[in-house]
Design a protein around this motif. Sequence first.
Motif, PDB file in Angstrom:
ATOM      1  N   SER A 203       0.865  -1.181   0.000  1.00 42.16           N
ATOM      2  CA  SER A 203       0.000   0.000   0.000  1.00 42.16           C
ATOM      3  C   SER A 203       0.902   1.231   0.000  1.00 42.16           C
ATOM      4  O   SER A 203       1.894   1.279   0.732  1.00 42.16           O
ATOM      5  CB  SER A 203      -0.902   0.011   1.233  1.00 42.16           C
ATOM      6  N   ILE A 204       0.547   2.227  -0.811  1.00 38.55           N
ATOM      7  CA  ILE A 204       1.415   3.400  -0.979  1.00 38.55           C
ATOM      8  C   ILE A 204       0.574   4.673  -0.940  1.00 38.55           C
ATOM      9  O   ILE A 204      -0.485   4.751  -1.569  1.00 38.55           O
ATOM     10  CB  ILE A 204       2.185   3.329  -2.317  1.00 38.55           C
ATOM     11  N   ILE A 205       1.062   5.655  -0.195  1.00 36.26           N
ATOM     12  CA  ILE A 205       0.473   7.000  -0.209  1.00 36.26           C
ATOM     13  C   ILE A 205       1.566   7.978  -0.614  1.00 36.26           C
ATOM     14  O   ILE A 205       2.660   7.970  -0.041  1.00 36.26           O
ATOM     15  CB  ILE A 205      -0.098   7.386   1.168  1.00 36.26           C
ATOM     16  N   LYS A 206       1.275   8.822  -1.612  1.00 35.01           N
ATOM     17  CA  LYS A 206       2.214   9.837  -2.071  1.00 35.01           C
ATOM     18  C   LYS A 206       1.613  11.224  -1.830  1.00 35.01           C
ATOM     19  O   LYS A 206       0.537  11.529  -2.329  1.00 35.01           O
ATOM     20  CB  LYS A 206       2.523   9.653  -3.564  1.00 35.01           C
ATOM     21  N   ILE A 207       2.339  12.029  -1.050  1.00 35.21           N
ATOM     22  CA  ILE A 207       1.878  13.377  -0.718  1.00 35.21           C
ATOM     23  C   ILE A 207       2.655  14.383  -1.562  1.00 35.21           C
ATOM     24  O   ILE A 207       3.883  14.456  -1.480  1.00 35.21           O
ATOM     25  CB  ILE A 207       2.088  13.673   0.775  1.00 35.21           C
ATOM     26  N   PHE A 208       1.934  15.139  -2.386  1.00 40.06           N
ATOM     27  CA  PHE A 208       2.536  16.181  -3.218  1.00 40.06           C
ATOM     28  C   PHE A 208       2.074  17.552  -2.731  1.00 40.06           C
ATOM     29  O   PHE A 208       1.239  17.656  -1.823  1.00 40.06           O
ATOM     30  CB  PHE A 208       2.128  15.992  -4.685  1.00 40.06           C
ATOM     31  N   ASP A 209       2.619  18.592  -3.343  1.00 38.74           N
ATOM     32  CA  ASP A 209       2.210  19.948  -2.976  1.00 38.74           C
ATOM     33  C   ASP A 209       0.725  20.180  -3.232  1.00 38.74           C
ATOM     34  O   ASP A 209       0.057  20.894  -2.474  1.00 38.74           O
ATOM     35  CB  ASP A 209       3.015  20.991  -3.770  1.00 38.74           C
ATOM     36  N   ASP A 210       0.199  19.593  -4.321  1.00 38.15           N
ATOM     37  CA  ASP A 210      -1.164  19.896  -4.750  1.00 38.15           C
ATOM     38  C   ASP A 210      -2.124  18.712  -4.714  1.00 38.15           C
ATOM     39  O   ASP A 210      -3.271  18.828  -5.149  1.00 38.15           O
ATOM     40  CB  ASP A 210      -1.132  20.461  -6.176  1.00 38.15           C
ATOM     41  N   ARG A 211      -1.681  17.561  -4.193  1.00 36.81           N
ATOM     42  CA  ARG A 211      -2.558  16.395  -4.191  1.00 36.81           C
ATOM     43  C   ARG A 211      -1.978  15.302  -3.280  1.00 36.81           C
ATOM     44  O   ARG A 211      -0.808  15.352  -2.897  1.00 36.81           O
ATOM     45  CB  ARG A 211      -2.750  15.842  -5.601  1.00 36.81           C
ATOM     46  N   ILE A 212      -2.831  14.330  -2.980  1.00 34.73           N
ATOM     47  CA  ILE A 212      -2.396  13.105  -2.289  1.00 34.73           C
ATOM     48  C   ILE A 212      -2.895  11.921  -3.115  1.00 34.73           C
ATOM     49  O   ILE A 212      -4.066  11.869  -3.491  1.00 34.73           O
ATOM     50  CB  ILE A 212      -2.956  13.004  -0.862  1.00 34.73           C
ATOM     51  N   GLU A 213      -1.999  10.981  -3.389  1.00 35.71           N
ATOM     52  CA  GLU A 213      -2.361   9.795  -4.160  1.00 35.71           C
ATOM     53  C   GLU A 213      -2.362   8.579  -3.230  1.00 35.71           C
ATOM     54  O   GLU A 213      -1.411   8.346  -2.490  1.00 35.71           O
ATOM     55  CB  GLU A 213      -1.377   9.566  -5.308  1.00 35.71           C
TER      56      GLU A 213
END
Length: 248
Positions: A203-213
């Motif tokens: 399971s993977i969560i990616k946090i960006f400046d403008d979104r979370i995947e």
Amino acid sequence: LEVDKKIIVVIDVKEYPIKPIAYKNRYYKRSQNSNHLMSLNEIANEHLKTINASWDYCIDERHGFSDISQENIDKFIQKIEMNLGQSFYDDPMTILRKYELIKGEQLTFGAYLLFTSNKSAITSFQIGRFKDNITIIDNIDIDTNVLDQVEAAIEFIKKHLMTEFVITGEPQRTVKYDYPLEAIRETVINMIVHRDYTDSGNSIIKIFDDRIEFFNPGKLFGDITIEKLQSGDYSSRARNRALARAFK
């Protein structure tokens, strides 16, 4: 006047309740106008559906009671007692048997996921803070039991969310995050409960400046499709019924 007589043979085959059924030691499924050979995963899932069970209720042959923590079991029971507003008077093993998390003297997969004391590759949950698609600022790999994963995941996400302080009439100021924490918590819990633990991916969560995947391994469960999800034309079913019951 002579009329050609034709014999019609009607074959009535009663549906067998346990599926799938093999033909010459192979299992097939019908897709549109053609037959396709079923994968091992599809065979296993179809069988579990017809016996009204799920993977996490099955016996875990690889792990035993030495792989789980009494402390984790106690915390789980305390949470149930708090939510139900009542106390259990049975011993912990009896309670787990009532929840079908252990069978006889063996763990189920669900019990291992909930109470493991190991660093478990099965439950690996990776979260990263990304500046762009290839630049990682911070990351964490949470390989604990699934109950502890919830708070650990949310705390890491909160650390990387933008915040503002709102002054109200209360003595203490209110912290406002750029994403509702209730939505974050719901998504994280759904990832854990509905993940396909038979898949080797993480399971993977990616946090960006403008979104979370948010990404989970495995396919959508049962006959659910993206189109059905978008239209709301589907019935809710749990892939992991033991985990779903425990979290509920």
